[in-house]
Design a protein around this motif. Structure first.
Motif, short mmCIF file in Angstrom:
data_model
loop_
_atom_site.label_atom_id
_atom_site.label_comp_id
_atom_site.label_asym_id
_atom_site.label_seq_id
_atom_site.Cartn_x
_atom_site.Cartn_y
_atom_site.Cartn_z
N LYS A 73 77.43 30.21 64.78
CA LYS A 73 77.39 31.65 64.52
C LYS A 73 78.63 32.39 65.00
N THR A 74 79.51 31.76 65.79
CA THR A 74 80.64 32.49 66.36
C THR A 74 81.77 32.73 65.37
N ASP A 75 81.83 31.99 64.30
CA ASP A 75 82.89 32.18 63.31
C ASP A 75 82.27 32.55 61.98
N THR A 76 82.79 33.57 61.35
CA THR A 76 82.22 34.03 60.08
C THR A 76 82.50 33.05 58.95
N ARG A 77 83.50 32.21 59.10
CA ARG A 77 83.83 31.26 58.04
C ARG A 77 82.90 30.05 58.01
N SER A 78 82.08 29.87 59.04
CA SER A 78 81.21 28.70 59.12
C SER A 78 80.22 28.65 57.96
N GLU A 79 79.65 29.81 57.63
CA GLU A 79 78.67 29.86 56.55
C GLU A 79 79.31 29.43 55.23
N GLU A 80 80.52 29.89 54.98
CA GLU A 80 81.22 29.52 53.74
C GLU A 80 81.63 28.05 53.75
N PHE A 81 82.10 27.59 54.90
CA PHE A 81 82.61 26.22 55.00
C PHE A 81 81.49 25.19 54.85
N TYR A 82 80.33 25.45 55.44
CA TYR A 82 79.23 24.50 55.42
C TYR A 82 78.20 24.81 54.34
N SER A 83 78.53 25.65 53.39
CA SER A 83 77.57 25.99 52.33
C SER A 83 77.37 24.81 51.39
N LEU A 84 76.17 24.74 50.85
CA LEU A 84 75.82 23.65 49.93
C LEU A 84 76.18 24.03 48.50
N PRO A 85 76.45 23.07 47.65
CA PRO A 85 76.78 23.39 46.25
C PRO A 85 75.56 23.87 45.48
N PHE A 86 75.80 24.49 44.35
CA PHE A 86 74.77 24.96 43.43
C PHE A 86 73.81 25.95 44.10
N ASN A 87 74.30 26.73 45.05
CA ASN A 87 73.53 27.77 45.72
C ASN A 87 72.24 27.24 46.35
N LEU A 88 72.32 26.04 46.91
CA LEU A 88 71.15 25.43 47.55
C LEU A 88 70.88 25.99 48.94
N ASN A 89 71.75 26.89 49.43
CA ASN A 89 71.55 27.46 50.75
C ASN A 89 70.27 28.27 50.85
N LYS A 90 69.81 28.84 49.75
CA LYS A 90 68.56 29.62 49.84
C LYS A 90 67.34 28.73 50.03
N PHE A 91 67.45 27.44 49.64
CA PHE A 91 66.34 26.50 49.86
C PHE A 91 66.49 25.76 51.19
N PHE A 92 67.74 25.53 51.61
CA PHE A 92 68.03 24.84 52.86
C PHE A 92 68.94 25.73 53.71
N PRO A 93 68.38 26.68 54.44
CA PRO A 93 69.21 27.62 55.19
C PRO A 93 69.93 26.93 56.36
N SER A 94 71.04 27.55 56.79
CA SER A 94 71.84 27.03 57.90
C SER A 94 71.08 27.23 59.21
N VAL A 95 71.44 26.42 60.16
CA VAL A 95 70.79 26.52 61.49
C VAL A 95 71.30 27.73 62.22
#
Length: 200
Positions: A178-200
């Motif tokens: 959570k300390t870097d704003t780029r983490s969400e973009e860097f570790y995002s899943l393809p095909f917008n799968l982040n809404k089904f598998f959210p980040s920790v």
């Protein structure tokens, strides 16, 4: 038994392994169907590529070129981490130079000693212990890496200026997700799968 019979048996074993995988893991809610399909394809491909008939068709110069490319790439990635260190610091220069020099010298000594005497410099009645010491110290990368790690950890570790020389300040912001704003973009899943598998 001919090679064709061996390949048939190997293929049937691969199908059995894949079928057991599908029954054991594929029925679970946690395993996505695409993982099952990828695993089945993987087992089929590994059996084909690892058979003795297909490996002999790869020319030795091609294998040597691949080794050169892959090891050069791995080495350059390792050296790219030096960009975060202060290379104008005597401490950093000493650790880098001393570990590279000793990484070339110590394995040379171990290899020459083994070639002349028939056994390594560590020669006790326990052969497992001899191998456990002689084999790693015959590797340039192991000796240089262990020595550089030891020197980097022990030389003036607590000093704040040394911490900056080591490049530790650069990695601090990546210690937590959570300390870097780029983490969400860097570790995002393809095909917008982040809404089904959210980040920790």
């Amino acid at each position: 038994m001919s090679n064709k019979d061996t390949a048939t048996i190997a293929d049937s074993q691969a199908v059995n392994c894949a079928g057991e995988f599908v029954l054991a893991v594929g029925g679970s809610v946690l395993a996505p169907p695409c993982g099952t399909i990828c695993m089945m394809c993987h087992w089929g491909l590994v059996q084909r590529l690892s058979s003795s008939d297909s490996v002999h068709f790869i020319p030795s110069p091609i294998v040597a070129a691949l080794y050169c490319l892959f090891f050069a790439y791995v080495g350059s990635v390792g050296l790219s981490f030096l960009q975060f260190c202060n290379l104008n610091s005597f401490r950093t220069k000493f650790i880098l130079g001393f570990s590279v020099f000793m990484g070339l010298s110590v394995p040379q000594y171990f290899n020459e000693y083994t070639a002349i005497k028939g056994y390594g410099p560590v020669h006790t009645s326990a052969r497992w212990f001899n191998d456990m010491v002689n084999v790693p110290f015959s590797s340039e990368a192991f000796v240089a890496g262990i020595l550089a790690l030891y020197l980097d950890i022990t030389l003036h570790r607590k000093d704040r200026a040394i911490r900056r020389d080591r490049g530790r300040h650069w990695w601090d912001r990546f210690r937590s997700f959570k300390t870097d704003t780029r983490s969400e973009e860097f570790y995002s899943l393809p095909f917008n799968l982040n809404k089904f598998f959210p980040s920790v």
